[in-house]
Write a protein that holds these residues in place. Structure first.
Motif, short mmCIF file in Angstrom:
data_model
loop_
_atom_site.label_atom_id
_atom_site.label_comp_id
_atom_site.label_asym_id
_atom_site.label_seq_id
_atom_site.Cartn_x
_atom_site.Cartn_y
_atom_site.Cartn_z
N LEU A 3 0.83 -1.17 -0.27
CA LEU A 3 -0.03 0.20 -0.04
C LEU A 3 0.94 1.31 -0.08
CD1 LEU A 3 -1.82 -2.38 1.14
CD2 LEU A 3 -3.11 -0.53 2.41
N PHE A 4 1.91 1.28 0.96
CA PHE A 4 2.94 2.27 0.92
C PHE A 4 3.57 2.66 -0.37
CE2 PHE A 4 3.32 2.37 5.86
CZ PHE A 4 1.97 3.01 5.91
N ALA A 5 3.82 1.36 -1.10
CA ALA A 5 4.80 1.56 -2.18
C ALA A 5 4.17 2.06 -3.39
CB ALA A 5 5.56 0.11 -2.53
N ARG A 6 2.64 1.94 -3.18
CA ARG A 6 1.93 2.40 -4.41
C ARG A 6 1.25 3.86 -4.16
NH1 ARG A 6 -0.27 -0.30 -8.18
NH2 ARG A 6 -0.43 1.93 -9.02
N LEU A 7 1.51 4.33 -2.82
CA LEU A 7 1.03 5.52 -2.22
C LEU A 7 -0.70 5.31 -2.24
CD1 LEU A 7 3.07 8.47 -3.64
CD2 LEU A 7 2.86 7.96 -1.34
N PHE A 8 -0.95 4.18 -2.19
CA PHE A 8 -2.29 3.71 -1.54
C PHE A 8 -3.22 3.90 -3.13
CE2 PHE A 8 -1.03 5.92 2.31
CZ PHE A 8 -1.07 4.81 3.13
N VAL A 9 -2.49 3.94 -4.23
CA VAL A 9 -3.26 3.91 -5.46
C VAL A 9 -3.53 2.54 -5.68
CG1 VAL A 9 -2.95 4.11 -8.14
CG2 VAL A 9 -1.89 5.49 -6.63
#
Length: 232
Positions: A114-120
């Motif tokens: 989730l963090f790696a994708r900035l929640f996208v």
């Protein structure tokens, strides 16, 4: 690896622009060897800014992160330390949920992707944009706040999970539930976090950071979505 245009509402031309910006950034900042948030940062900014504006905006964010780590971690070990610090933070704030998560022996931190994708794609897009707006202002402390809020708001379902897979599903269900979005944001931004505390968590956890085997390191790098020739 590649970008996910449908998740950012980008047309094919904008995807080409995002790839070009990322390629330019990789050459402008050669020491930035592991930064999984960068592709989504570029794509989200391109919704509002031109190619040139996006390049200079992200360059400014990277420069502000050198040393201070305001937005990004710039190496694999530094990013792993960030995730470990998050674990320590959640243990101090939501011990029952965090300990239950550990007891399920998940292969990876459930919030890592989730963090790696900035929640996208993990939060509704409107909520993602609101979180991203706060990220631009406050930097990566927003990630701690949203991670805390997801655990806090969804703790009943998370504690009822009997397997790692069920825990992940409960977390995603909480994050995507339209009726919980305001509660998630209110819970997140009611939480006060100081950067000196974040630095202290890093210092305390540095000696406990597990050493990666070469194979583990390669697997983490392969999972890093960064659309530049350096990682193809």
């Amino acid at each position: 690896p590649g970008l996910f245009p449908a998740q950012h509402l980008l047309n094919p031309q904008a995807v080409v622009v995002a790839s070009r910006v990322l390629c330019l950034l990789s050459h402008a900042f050669p020491s930035l060897d592991y930064c999984p948030m960068l592709p989504d940062t570029v794509c989200l900014l391109l919704i509002y800014l031109s190619e040139e504006e996006t390049f200079y905006a992200v360059s400014s964010m990277i420069n502000k992160s050198v040393g201070a780590e305001w937005y990004f971690r710039s190496s694999l070990d530094s990013y792993r330390l960030f995730l470990q610090s998050l674990d320590d933070f959640l243990l101090s704030k939501l011990g029952r949920v965090a300990k239950h998560c550990v007891s399920l022996d998940l292969a990876d931190n459930p919030l890592a992707q989730l963090f790696a994708r900035l929640f996208v794609s993990f939060l509704p897009f409107e909520t993602t944009l609101r979180v991203f707006d706060s990220f631009l202002l406050d930097g990566n402390k927003v990630l701690y706040r949203i991670g805390y809020a997801l655990f806090r708001v969804g703790q009943k379902q998370l504690l009822a999970s009997c397997t790692g897979t069920a825990f992940q599903q409960a977390l995603c269900s909480t994050a995507l539930n339209p009726s919980l979005q305001e509660e998630i944001l209110k819970t997140a931004f009611a939480l006060k976090i100081r950067r000196r505390d974040m630095a202290a968590w890093d210092i305390a956890g540095r000696d406990r950071l597990p050493v990666l085997t070469p194979r583990q390191g390669r697997e983490m790098l392969r999972s890093f979505v960064y659309y530049t020739p350096r990682y193809q």
